[in-house]
Design a protein around this motif. Structure first.
Motif, PDB file in Angstrom:
ATOM      1  N   LEU A 210       0.836  -1.201   0.000  1.00 46.85           N
ATOM      2  CA  LEU A 210       0.000   0.000   0.000  1.00 46.85           C
ATOM      3  C   LEU A 210       0.869   1.248   0.000  1.00 46.85           C
ATOM      4  N   TYR A 211       1.942   1.210   0.775  1.00 48.06           N
ATOM      5  CA  TYR A 211       2.841   2.370   0.824  1.00 48.06           C
ATOM      6  C   TYR A 211       3.409   2.669  -0.559  1.00 48.06           C
ATOM      7  N   GLU A 212       3.910   1.626  -1.215  1.00 47.15           N
ATOM      8  CA  GLU A 212       4.530   1.845  -2.521  1.00 47.15           C
ATOM      9  C   GLU A 212       3.493   2.239  -3.565  1.00 47.15           C
ATOM     10  N   GLY A 213       2.333   1.617  -3.536  1.00 48.79           N
ATOM     11  CA  GLY A 213       1.302   1.952  -4.514  1.00 48.79           C
ATOM     12  C   GLY A 213       0.857   3.398  -4.413  1.00 48.79           C
ATOM     13  N   THR A 214       0.601   3.863  -3.195  1.00 51.99           N
ATOM     14  CA  THR A 214       0.162   5.255  -3.034  1.00 51.99           C
ATOM     15  C   THR A 214       1.299   6.223  -3.302  1.00 51.99           C
ATOM     16  N   TRP A 215       2.513   5.847  -2.933  1.00 49.15           N
ATOM     17  CA  TRP A 215       3.652   6.718  -3.244  1.00 49.15           C
ATOM     18  C   TRP A 215       3.768   6.912  -4.754  1.00 49.15           C
ATOM     19  N   GLU A 216       3.729   5.825  -5.494  1.00 52.88           N
ATOM     20  CA  GLU A 216       3.874   5.920  -6.951  1.00 52.88           C
ATOM     21  C   GLU A 216       2.725   6.709  -7.569  1.00 52.88           C
ATOM     22  N   LYS A 217       1.524   6.547  -7.039  1.00 51.82           N
ATOM     23  CA  LYS A 217       0.376   7.244  -7.606  1.00 51.82           C
ATOM     24  C   LYS A 217       0.419   8.742  -7.326  1.00 51.82           C
ATOM     25  N   TYR A 218       0.666   9.107  -6.094  1.00 50.74           N
ATOM     26  CA  TYR A 218       0.508  10.516  -5.722  1.00 50.74           C
ATOM     27  C   TYR A 218       1.779  11.347  -5.910  1.00 50.74           C
ATOM     28  N   HIS A 219       2.912  10.704  -6.078  1.00 48.56           N
ATOM     29  CA  HIS A 219       4.140  11.449  -6.355  1.00 48.56           C
ATOM     30  C   HIS A 219       4.479  11.469  -7.847  1.00 48.56           C
ATOM     31  N   GLU A 220       3.604  10.927  -8.664  1.00 52.64           N
ATOM     32  CA  GLU A 220       3.838  10.941 -10.106  1.00 52.64           C
ATOM     33  C   GLU A 220       3.984  12.378 -10.608  1.00 52.64           C
ATOM     34  N   GLY A 221       4.984  12.577 -11.464  1.00 49.72           N
ATOM     35  CA  GLY A 221       5.209  13.893 -12.038  1.00 49.72           C
ATOM     36  C   GLY A 221       5.975  14.851 -11.141  1.00 49.72           C
ATOM     37  N   THR A 222       6.450  14.362  -9.996  1.00 50.35           N
ATOM     38  CA  THR A 222       7.254  15.179  -9.085  1.00 50.35           C
ATOM     39  C   THR A 222       8.672  14.622  -9.067  1.00 50.35           C
ATOM     40  N   PRO A 223       9.609  15.329  -8.438  1.00 44.69           N
ATOM     41  CA  PRO A 223      10.971  14.773  -8.330  1.00 44.69           C
ATOM     42  C   PRO A 223      11.019  13.431  -7.609  1.00 44.69           C
ATOM     43  N   TYR A 224       9.954  13.100  -6.895  1.00 45.27           N
ATOM     44  CA  TYR A 224       9.909  11.820  -6.181  1.00 45.27           C
ATOM     45  C   TYR A 224       9.187  10.748  -6.984  1.00 45.27           C
ATOM     46  N   GLY A 225       8.801  11.062  -8.196  1.00 46.51           N
ATOM     47  CA  GLY A 225       8.095  10.101  -9.024  1.00 46.51           C
ATOM     48  C   GLY A 225       8.947   8.887  -9.337  1.00 46.51           C
ATOM     49  N   VAL A 226       8.285   7.785  -9.680  1.00 45.72           N
ATOM     50  CA  VAL A 226       8.956   6.508  -9.924  1.00 45.72           C
ATOM     51  C   VAL A 226       8.884   6.177 -11.404  1.00 45.72           C
ATOM     52  N   LYS A 227      10.022   5.870 -11.996  1.00 49.01           N
ATOM     53  CA  LYS A 227      10.056   5.482 -13.400  1.00 49.01           C
ATOM     54  C   LYS A 227       9.314   4.163 -13.579  1.00 49.01           C
ATOM     55  N   ASP A 228       8.518   4.097 -14.638  1.00 45.43           N
ATOM     56  CA  ASP A 228       7.721   2.902 -14.929  1.00 45.43           C
ATOM     57  C   ASP A 228       6.797   2.551 -13.757  1.00 45.43           C
ATOM     58  N   ALA A 229       6.218   3.575 -13.156  1.00 41.75           N
ATOM     59  CA  ALA A 229       5.329   3.357 -12.013  1.00 41.75           C
ATOM     60  C   ALA A 229       4.142   2.489 -12.396  1.00 41.75           C
ATOM     61  N   ASN A 230       3.734   1.648 -11.462  1.00 41.43           N
ATOM     62  CA  ASN A 230       2.583   0.776 -11.673  1.00 41.43           C
ATOM     63  C   ASN A 230       1.850   0.614 -10.341  1.00 41.43           C
ATOM     64  N   PRO A 231       1.226   1.673  -9.848  1.00 40.50           N
ATOM     65  CA  PRO A 231       0.592   1.584  -8.525  1.00 40.50           C
ATOM     66  C   PRO A 231      -0.483   0.517  -8.430  1.00 40.50           C
ATOM     67  N   GLU A 232      -1.200   0.268  -9.534  1.00 32.85           N
ATOM     68  CA  GLU A 232      -2.266  -0.730  -9.475  1.00 32.85           C
ATOM     69  C   GLU A 232      -1.718  -2.112  -9.128  1.00 32.85           C
ATOM     70  N   LYS A 233      -0.495  -2.408  -9.572  1.00 32.52           N
ATOM     71  CA  LYS A 233       0.107  -3.699  -9.242  1.00 32.52           C
ATOM     72  C   LYS A 233       0.184  -3.883  -7.731  1.00 32.52           C
ATOM     73  N   TYR A 234       0.597  -2.837  -7.049  1.00 35.88           N
ATOM     74  CA  TYR A 234       0.743  -2.925  -5.599  1.00 35.88           C
ATOM     75  C   TYR A 234      -0.611  -2.922  -4.899  1.00 35.88           C
ATOM     76  N   PHE A 235      -1.566  -2.141  -5.415  1.00 33.03           N
ATOM     77  CA  PHE A 235      -2.898  -2.167  -4.820  1.00 33.03           C
ATOM     78  C   PHE A 235      -3.506  -3.561  -4.923  1.00 33.03           C
ATOM     79  N   ASN A 236      -3.299  -4.212  -6.060  1.00 30.33           N
ATOM     80  CA  ASN A 236      -3.822  -5.568  -6.225  1.00 30.33           C
ATOM     81  C   ASN A 236      -3.144  -6.549  -5.276  1.00 30.33           C
ATOM     82  N   GLN A 237      -1.861  -6.329  -4.993  1.00 39.10           N
ATOM     83  CA  GLN A 237      -1.168  -7.184  -4.025  1.00 39.10           C
ATOM     84  C   GLN A 237      -1.741  -7.011  -2.626  1.00 39.10           C
TER      85      GLN A 237
END
Length: 599
Positions: A210-237
């Motif tokens: 949950l931590y990683e999924g929300t981080w990737e979703k809400y930090h997208e487009g910021t300096p903290y964004g994750v390359k090749d982000a896939n938050p749904e993968k983590y939400f499904n986990q």
């Protein structure tokens, strides 16, 4: 008892200090492989050294509440949090510690030498993988990307100069360790007493994903964004693991049918949580072994270590009918128009608590609560807002009573540092909230999902089932989330209040916008039951000393944060801590976090 003795023996056997760094220490050589790695008991003794890192209480604090002093929900009276105020610099960098990870790696490289019952060996191997996941997750929460090292390094190992592992790869490695832990550890009905279990690892996996999924979703487009982000993968986990945990049938909420006391009693369970199925892991304390705390010395007083719950936190609790109260903070009740929500009269604790979510009155001390049981009970009357003993005063007038034990010998009538009330490490309620939040993020929070998660929590305290339309969070608009996500966030904030989750939740939600400019406030003073009843040693009214704002609410930071326009959280850097400069000097392939100057 046995667990604590094992921890002591393990430390003697290993001869390894707890704060080594993998980057600048010689290889572990204090244990002879031929003499030590022979049985499952050896493995058990070795992993015992990591048990003190599990959540727990020690020293002079008031328990789980102190874990939230870095947030907007609980206020340290002796000074504001510097990170919330944007004051962190590279000189504040600390915590880049691989010592425990290195010890786990040493275990993983040697455990195959042990013989005995394979299921016993597997269990302790699972514990080791759990701890490695935990140590890496804590590094990731603090620094973001860190090098993932999966073996013991020597002084000439090339991995000493590895760059930081990509964030999603790091998260995947942590989850892989947790999957191994889940596959190897026994469930709680078969595991040895006071040991980690399959259920704990499953809960922890939902936390990480949950931590990683929300981080990737809400930090997208910021300096903290994750390359090749896939938050749904983590939400499904989260959803998959949460449902698997529910289906085990080994966990259930503590619910005796007493909504006015069950929530409070969950955190006030004496010296043992044996038989409490909601508590997946807890810590035992023992005076004879010198493992104690001072929680009750504070909780049994009318002021808690000069800390206090914030008005923002109080305003988060719903009406007993499930409707939000007025969303505007620090507005006198006389100025509140009737817009359909519940408007709270802040002139007394009785009026504040009236017709509210019962978790509020079971979390915040109020008139009539028994603090200490004796021939003549000690009863809470009014908070200590001012006085000579600041240690027993309150910064806001809202004192926590979460975890209060009324046994006189656990607190004021006993010597310092001798409390033994048990503390919760992990509880099932978190898994239900993680599941519900992931379902909301996926747009799947329907009646079925709510029935087996958040509504179980609400039913315990007699609150109506969640209906998204009437339960939108009071900070929903500021954070720009859907009503479903906001409703679950509110439920999480209330259910897990003062349990140490709030700061990391704010970071993963990219909620800096509700921190910047925020001025923590306490209860109403002017025109309330407290007005004129608090004087300093010179008989000055607290109000005359500018300790209240223009609306009459207590202003703990009137000389600091308030005069500077509120917290100055810097979203360009404060979501992560800086990488220590000495680590960058040792490994030039490391990079600094956004917003902090490099070398």
């Amino acid at each position: 008892m046995k667990q604590l003795l094992y921890i002591f023996l393990a430390l003697l056997l290993t001869g390894i200090t707890a704060c080594e760094s993998v980057l600048d220490k010689d290889p572990i050589d204090s244990i002879s492989s031929s003499d030590y790695w022979t049985s499952a008991r050896d493995l058990e003794l070795y992993v015992n050294q990591f048990y003190p890192t599990l959540p727990g209480i020690s020293g002079y604090n008031e328990g789980t509440a102190s874990w939230d002093l870095n947030s907007d929900s609980y206020i340290p009276g002796r000074g504001y949090n510097s990170r919330l105020n944007g004051e962190v610099t590279v000189y504040d960098a600390s915590g880049w510690n691989y010592g425990n990870i290195r010890k786990v790696n040493y275990f993983i490289e040697n455990y195959t030498k042990a013989t005995g019952q394979q299921n016993d060996i597997d269990h302790f191997v699972g514990e080791a993988y759990f701890f490695r996941a935990k140590f890496y997750f804590e590094l990731m929460q603090r620094f973001g990307e860190v090098p993932f090292i999966g073996k013991v390094l020597n002084l000439d190992s090339p991995e000493l100069y590895d760059p930081r592992t990509a964030r999603n790869d790091l998260a995947d490695s942590i989850i892989e360790d947790l999957d191994l832990a889940i596959s190897k550890m026994k469930d709680r009905s078969n595991a040895p007493s006071h040991r980690l279990t399959k259920e704990v690892a499953m809960l922890y996996k939902t936390r990480v994903a949950l931590y990683e999924g929300t981080w990737e979703k809400y930090h997208e487009g910021t300096p903290y964004g994750v390359k090749d982000a896939n938050p749904e993968k983590y939400f499904n986990q989260v959803v998959e693991t949460g449902e698997a945990l529910m289906n085990l049938g080994t966990c259930a909420l503590l619910n005796t049918g007493n909504p006015e006391s069950d929530y409070h009693n969950l955190f006030s369970h004496g010296t043992s949580y044996d038989g409490v199925s909601e508590v997946l892991m807890w810590k035992k304390y023992d005076v004879e072994l010198g493992i104690t705390h001072n929680i009750q010395r504070y909780l049994q007083s009318e002021g808690v270590n000069f800390n206090g719950i914030s008005k923002r936190m109080i305003d988060t609790y719903l009406d007993i009918d499930g409707k939000p109260i007025d969303s505007r903070l620090d507005v006198p009740t006389s100025d509140m128009p009737n817009g359909g929500s519940k408007f709270v009269d802040y002139t007394s604790m009785t009026s504040i608590l009236k017709n509210r979510d019962p978790r509020l009155s079971q979390t915040v001390a109020h008139e009539g609560v028994v603090l200490v049981e004796r021939e003549e009970n000690t009863i809470f009357k009014m908070p200590t807002l001012f006085g000579d003993n600041a240690e027993m005063a309150s910064a806001t007038g809202f004192n926590t009573m979460k975890g209060l034990d009324t046994d006189r010998y656990q607190g004021s009538d006993n010597s310092h540092n001798s409390g033994t009330t048990a503390t919760i490490c992990y509880r099932y309620a978190e898994a239900l909230l993680n599941y519900a939040e992931a379902k909301a993020e996926l747009g799947q929070l329907d009646a079925t999902a709510m029935a087996k998660s958040v509504n179980l929590l609400r039913n315990r305290v007699g609150m109506p089932n969640m209906t998204i339309s009437s339960s939108s969070w009071y900070l929903k608009d500021e954070l720009g989330v859907t009503a479903a996500v906001g409703a679950v966030r509110r439920e999480r904030t209330v259910e897990l209040a003062l349990e140490g989750f709030r700061f990391n939740d704010l970071m993963r939600w990219r909620a800096g916008r509700i921190i910047k400019g925020y001025i923590p406030k306490g209860t109403q003073y002017t025109g309330s039951d407290y007005d004129g009843k608090y004087m300093d040693d010179s008989e000055n009214n607290i109000e005359d000393l500018n300790r209240v704002d223009s609306n009459g609410f207590i202003d703990p930071y009137h000389e600091t944060i308030s005069s500077n326009g509120g917290y100055q959280f810097d979203e360009s850097k404060d979501y992560l801590m800086p990488v220590p400069q000495d680590q960058i000097v040792k490994n030039p392939n490391l990079t600094q976090n956004p917003g902090y100057p490099g070398l």
